[in-house]
Enzyme design. Structure first.
Site, PDB file in Angstrom:
ATOM      1  N   ASP A 483       0.810  -1.225   0.000  1.00  0.00           N
ATOM      2  CA  ASP A 483       0.000   0.000   0.000  1.00  0.00           C
ATOM      3  C   ASP A 483       0.839   1.268   0.000  1.00  0.00           C
ATOM      4  O   ASP A 483       0.328   2.349  -0.268  1.00  0.00           O
ATOM      5  CB  ASP A 483      -0.845   0.035   1.288  1.00  0.00           C
ATOM      6  CG  ASP A 483      -2.209  -0.566   1.095  1.00  0.00           C
ATOM      7  OD1 ASP A 483      -2.751  -0.451  -0.008  1.00  0.00           O
ATOM      8  OD2 ASP A 483      -2.728  -1.146   2.065  1.00  0.00           O
TER       9      ASP A 483
HETATM   10  C1  GLC Z   1      -0.954   2.832   5.880  1.00  0.00           C
HETATM   11  C2  GLC Z   1      -0.064   1.782   6.513  1.00  0.00           C
HETATM   12  C3  GLC Z   1      -0.031   0.532   5.703  1.00  0.00           C
HETATM   13  C4  GLC Z   1      -1.433   0.110   5.469  1.00  0.00           C
HETATM   14  C5  GLC Z   1      -2.233   1.227   4.820  1.00  0.00           C
HETATM   15  C6  GLC Z   1      -3.659   0.806   4.624  1.00  0.00           C
HETATM   16  O1  GLC Z   1      -0.412   3.275   4.705  1.00  0.00           O
HETATM   17  O2  GLC Z   1       1.215   2.238   6.672  1.00  0.00           O
HETATM   18  O3  GLC Z   1       0.684  -0.465   6.361  1.00  0.00           O
HETATM   19  O4  GLC Z   1      -1.437  -1.008   4.646  1.00  0.00           O
HETATM   20  O5  GLC Z   1      -2.218   2.349   5.609  1.00  0.00           O
HETATM   21  O6  GLC Z   1      -4.491   1.808   4.182  1.00  0.00           O
HETATM   22  C1  GLC Z   2      -1.399  -3.704   5.561  1.00  0.00           C
HETATM   23  C2  GLC Z   2      -2.654  -3.774   4.709  1.00  0.00           C
HETATM   24  C3  GLC Z   2      -2.473  -4.710   3.537  1.00  0.00           C
HETATM   25  C4  GLC Z   2      -1.220  -4.370   2.793  1.00  0.00           C
HETATM   26  C5  GLC Z   2      -0.012  -4.320   3.714  1.00  0.00           C
HETATM   27  C6  GLC Z   2       1.245  -3.869   3.012  1.00  0.00           C
HETATM   28  O1  GLC Z   2      -1.225  -4.891   6.242  1.00  0.00           O
HETATM   29  O2  GLC Z   2      -3.760  -4.196   5.474  1.00  0.00           O
HETATM   30  O3  GLC Z   2      -3.574  -4.641   2.666  1.00  0.00           O
HETATM   31  O4  GLC Z   2      -1.039  -5.324   1.799  1.00  0.00           O
HETATM   32  O5  GLC Z   2      -0.265  -3.427   4.774  1.00  0.00           O
HETATM   33  O6  GLC Z   2       1.228  -2.528   2.691  1.00  0.00           O
END
Ligand code: GLC
Ligand code: GLC
Length: 810
Positions: A483
């Site tokens: 993400d």
């Molecule tokens: C933030 C977090 C990330 C997560 C994302 C979800 O960017 O750092 O880990 O997956 O939010 O929206």
């Molecule tokens: C968080 C989010 C997941 C994402 C991950 C890596 O765990 O829930 O959707 O893949 O972060 O960013």
């Protein structure tokens, strides 16, 4: 250092000091009513939705840490103490907290009085039970005053924390005997209230926080407790709470038990009132009738115990390794069920008011619980697919209460569609139920454009086929699994959302990770086509997969490892050419586990590079070297200090991908070494470094660049649970459900020893004995009910056979 120990026979973790490095929590509830409970009795409860229907208040970001819970004060002479130590923090003579499957127990004592508190949510009622027994272990009579304390939340947790101008004038309660009813807003649009009840006569009560605590006190020293009696306050506006005062006289050796019920009650709209302004208490009376006796409580508790015993018997391993046994048989599966219930909503790191259900998160969680609750997995798949758009793309998140896609975050995360194939394929491999593919399922909840679920999968598949960039690789959109790798967003100002800033359709940025996913789930899609007799579509899918494999090998290979992506300027991300972030874990894991480069040698090289550049003693880091400055063309990933989260943290979720990839190449020793490094039970002894619960996975462990290398964060709600369970059960122990039946093909460390597995699969049970010979992989002989199967590791499923006795010779 240990703060407790595993009690595997009772399926409990036993914490022996309240001063754990962080609150160590548990989850109560299986259906609609849920609670979080920490080892010091902190936590909160909600009905269905942690944001909209929260019963009790909790203070995130509070100090001291873990402020607010369901508290019981025991006043014995001048000494006041709590069974869970908080909030008075009076030193206890003994303390123990046992977190079990859907319940927690506290056993503690002070000055010759012992308290035993059992708390759980019954299987089919919307309430939480606290059964508290006090025993006089001293030689003389004890006159104890017992106080209870819960602080009500005014339902919408977000509004409750922000909208004081209105809320401080809305609080309302009713008190009848020992029952306190929290009915704020019931008069207008709401048809629900909360009950806080004790099954004995009370001396007095309080429902106004200011009267119970005193305006300038915290729950650590309530005025009422200090003075020895409640004031009988009836809240009107301000801060409604529920407090009972109960006198408990105990002769030496005597035990008395009180049962407290925290209930959620709902009335039909046309039957809300007993009389003007007086709420209809019928649903509350039902709860009271059912649970105000010890027999009622014990019966409900036994139902809960039986539920978990049955559930966990569906997959059971008996090996020489106690860590593997307890994680596989108990805690890893338990955590998978918690992710089913909570998704990413409520933990001690997720405030319950943020994200709803993630499209990709929920599809992946399914991999970990589909064997436990296949029917509910089926429902979940349909719910998720109903939020998909007509062109195959997907809302990134949806709300559990409405089941509608969340338009704040929208779509444009280009890995999302493929996870729907992953989840559906896992469901069909588990159950054999292909009827799900014929279900009529809407797009964006619009029934006028509904198609079969099969067509949804086709559109998922096609979304990648029709969204490729200059190298023939998948366009990444806003982000893929990671993400925080935001290649099309270019956010330059604080406060902007990294993920939704900029266009959702990036110009040219491409993801090699999605390429690897496409190969894996494209093949699974082709297999589903074959199963349904759609041979042309199968052929088309296989051709597309082959084309993708070629593109990855020609444009996604960096010489020693797979490149991560091409950014919006066409520059490589995760390449030797880069100054920072030269190598990333995701494409190595997913390309190799899909078999890309297996025949031609790239796969082996990629995994050796992971070992050389990304490995650490606490697990495999997401990338190296860490970003030390903000790269506007990469986004959030480069906003974290080195070693945390997606910037070179050990993101536990994708460690099992590499472990699985190692099993694909037959490396059992290395696959297990990776499994061990993030396995909570193995980390128990370094709890002082790791800090999070030693019985569950955390999303992230700080990487070697971080100040606090090895420190866990964000425990419980993580895709790590499902993926590690998939890794250990299906790839390392090797019991993999295929469309045709179970395949048994272990890939284990050479010294693992013989092991047995019991597996319930479709409508049959499998008792599997694996005889090892020091090799890491390779089945020499597979005998099923006395007959040898040759040329395959798959035991064809025959619906007429209910029991399979399986012997495997490696
Ligand atoms: C933030 C977090 C990330 C997560 C994302 C979800 O960017 O750092 O880990 O997956 O939010 O929206
Ligand atoms: C968080 C989010 C997941 C994402 C991950 C890596 O765990 O829930 O959707 O893949 O972060 O960013």
């Amino acid at each position: 250092m240990n703060y407790g120990s595993f009690d595997d026979n009772s399926r409990e973790y036993v914490i022996n000091t309240p001063k754990t490095p962080l609150p160590w929590i548990n989850y109560l509830g299986n259906k609609d009513f849920f609670s979080l409970v920490s080892n010091t009795c902190g936590g909160y409860s909600f009905y269905k939705d942690a944001k909209l229907l929260r019963l009790t208040r909790y203070r995130y970001n509070a100090c001291p840490m873990d402020t607010n819970g369901k508290y019981f004060y025991i006043k014995d002479g001048d000494t006041v103490w709590n069974p869970g130590w908080q909030p008075t923090k009076t030193d206890l003579d003994s303390y123990e907290c046992r977190h079990g499957m859907g319940y927690s127990r506290f056993n503690s004592s002070k000055n010759g009085v012992s308290a035993s508190l059992l708390t759980f949510v019954p299987m089919s009622d919307t309430c939480e039970i606290h059964k508290l027994s006090l025993t006089n272990e001293s030689g003389s009579d004890k006159e104890i005053t017992l106080f209870s304390y819960v602080e009500f939340c005014l339902w919408n947790a977000m509004d409750d924390m922000t909208n004081f101008q209105r809320n401080l004038s809305t609080g309302e309660v009713e008190v009848i005997g020992s029952a306190i009813y929290h009915k704020t807003e019931y008069r207008e649009r709401r048809n629900h209230y909360a009950l806080w009840y004790v099954n004995t006569d009370i001396e007095s009560f309080d429902t106004s926080r200011d009267d119970f605590l005193g305006v300038y006190n915290g729950p650590d020293c309530p005025d009422a407790v200090k003075n020895g009696h409640c004031t009988g306050s009836v809240a009107s506006g301000w801060y409604p709470v529920g407090c009972h005062e109960v006198k408990v006289s105990l002769k030496p050796g005597e035990t008395k038990t009180c049962i407290f019920i925290l209930g959620y009650c709902e009335n039909p709209d046309d039957d809300k009132w007993e009389e003007k302004g007086v709420i209809n208490k019928t649903p509350a009376k039902k709860l009271i009738e059912k649970f105000s006796t010890e027999e009622g409580v014990d019966k409900a508790f036994n139902e809960l115990k039986d539920y978990w015993a049955t559930l966990l018997s569906r997959f059971h391993v008996d090996s020489e390794n106690p860590h593997v046994n307890r994680m596989v048989n108990i805690w890893n599966q338990y955590q998978c069920m918690v992710t089913f219930n909570m998704s990413r909503s409520a933990s001690y790191y997720e405030s319950g008011i943020g994200r709803g259900m993630g499209f990709r998160d929920s599809c992946q969680d399914l991999l970990g619980f589909v064997h436990l609750i296949p029917d509910r997995a089926r429902e979940r798949i349909i719910d998720i697919a109903s939020t998909q758009f007509k062109d195959g793309s997907a809302y990134h998140q949806y709300q559990p209460l409405t089941k509608k896609g969340n338009s704040d975050i929208g779509s444009g995360f280009n890995d999302d569609p493929l996870w729907l194939i992953a989840g559906t394929s896992a469901y069909i491999r588990e159950t054999g139920d292909t009827s799900i593919l014929d279900e009529n399922v809407p797009y964006d909840n619009d029934w006028s454009v509904a198609t079969t679920l099969f067509e949804h999968l086709t559109r998922s598949f096609n979304y990648t086929v029709t969204h490729k960039g200059p190298h023939g690789l998948p366009l990444i959109g806003r982000a893929d699994w990671n993400d925080c790798l935001n290649l099309n967003c270019f956010s330059e100002h604080p406060g902007e959302s990294f993920q939704t800033f900029g266009p959702s359709e990036g110009p040219v940025a491409e993801s090699i990770f999605i390429g690897g996913m496409f190969v894996k789930y494209g093949k699974e899609y082709a297999d589903l086509c074959a199963l349904c007799g759609k041979t042309d579509e199968q052929k088309r899918a296989e051709d597309e997969v082959a084309t993708m494999e070629k593109a990855i090998l020609s444009h996604g290979w960096d010489g020693e490892w797979f490149i991560r992506a091409y950014d919006a300027n066409g520059n490589k991300v995760g390449s030797n050419e880069c100054e920072e972030g030269k190598i990333y874990i995701e494409p190595q894991g997913f390309c190799v586990l899909s078999g890309v480069g297996k025949e031609t040698g790239e796969a082996e090289k990629a995994l050796r590079s992971v070992e050389k550049y990304l490995d650490s003693k606490y697990g495999i880091m997401i990338l190296q070297p860490a970003y030390t400055k903000y790269h506007v063309e990469l986004g959030e990933i480069s906003s974290y200090p080195p070693g945390y989260k997606e910037n070179a943290g050990i993101f536990c979720h994708n460690n099992p991908w590499v472990s699985i990839a190692e099993t694909v190449l037959g490396h059992g020793n290395r696959a297990f070494e990776i499994y061990k490094k993030t396995c909570p039970s193995y980390l128990e002894e370094i709890s002082d470094i790791h800090r999070t619960e030693p019985y569950v996975y955390s999303q992230m462990v700080a990487g070697k660049d971080a100040k606090f290398f090895g420190q866990g964060k964000n425990s419980w709600l993580t895709g790590t649970a499902a993926w590690t369970f998939t890794d250990i059960s299906q790839y390392i122990l090797g019991v993999y459900p295929t469309l045709k039946g179970l395949s048994i093909d272990p890939c284990i460390p050479s010294d693992f020893g013989d092991f047995k597995i019991h597996r319930e699969y479709r409508n049959a049970s499998y008792d599997i004995e694996v005889h090892t010979n020091g090799s890491e992989k390779g089945v020499k002989k597979l005998i099923v009910n006395g007959q040898e199967i040759s040329g395959s590791t798959v035991i064809p499923y025959d619906e007429n056979v209910k029991e399979y006795k399986v012997t495997v010779e490696m």
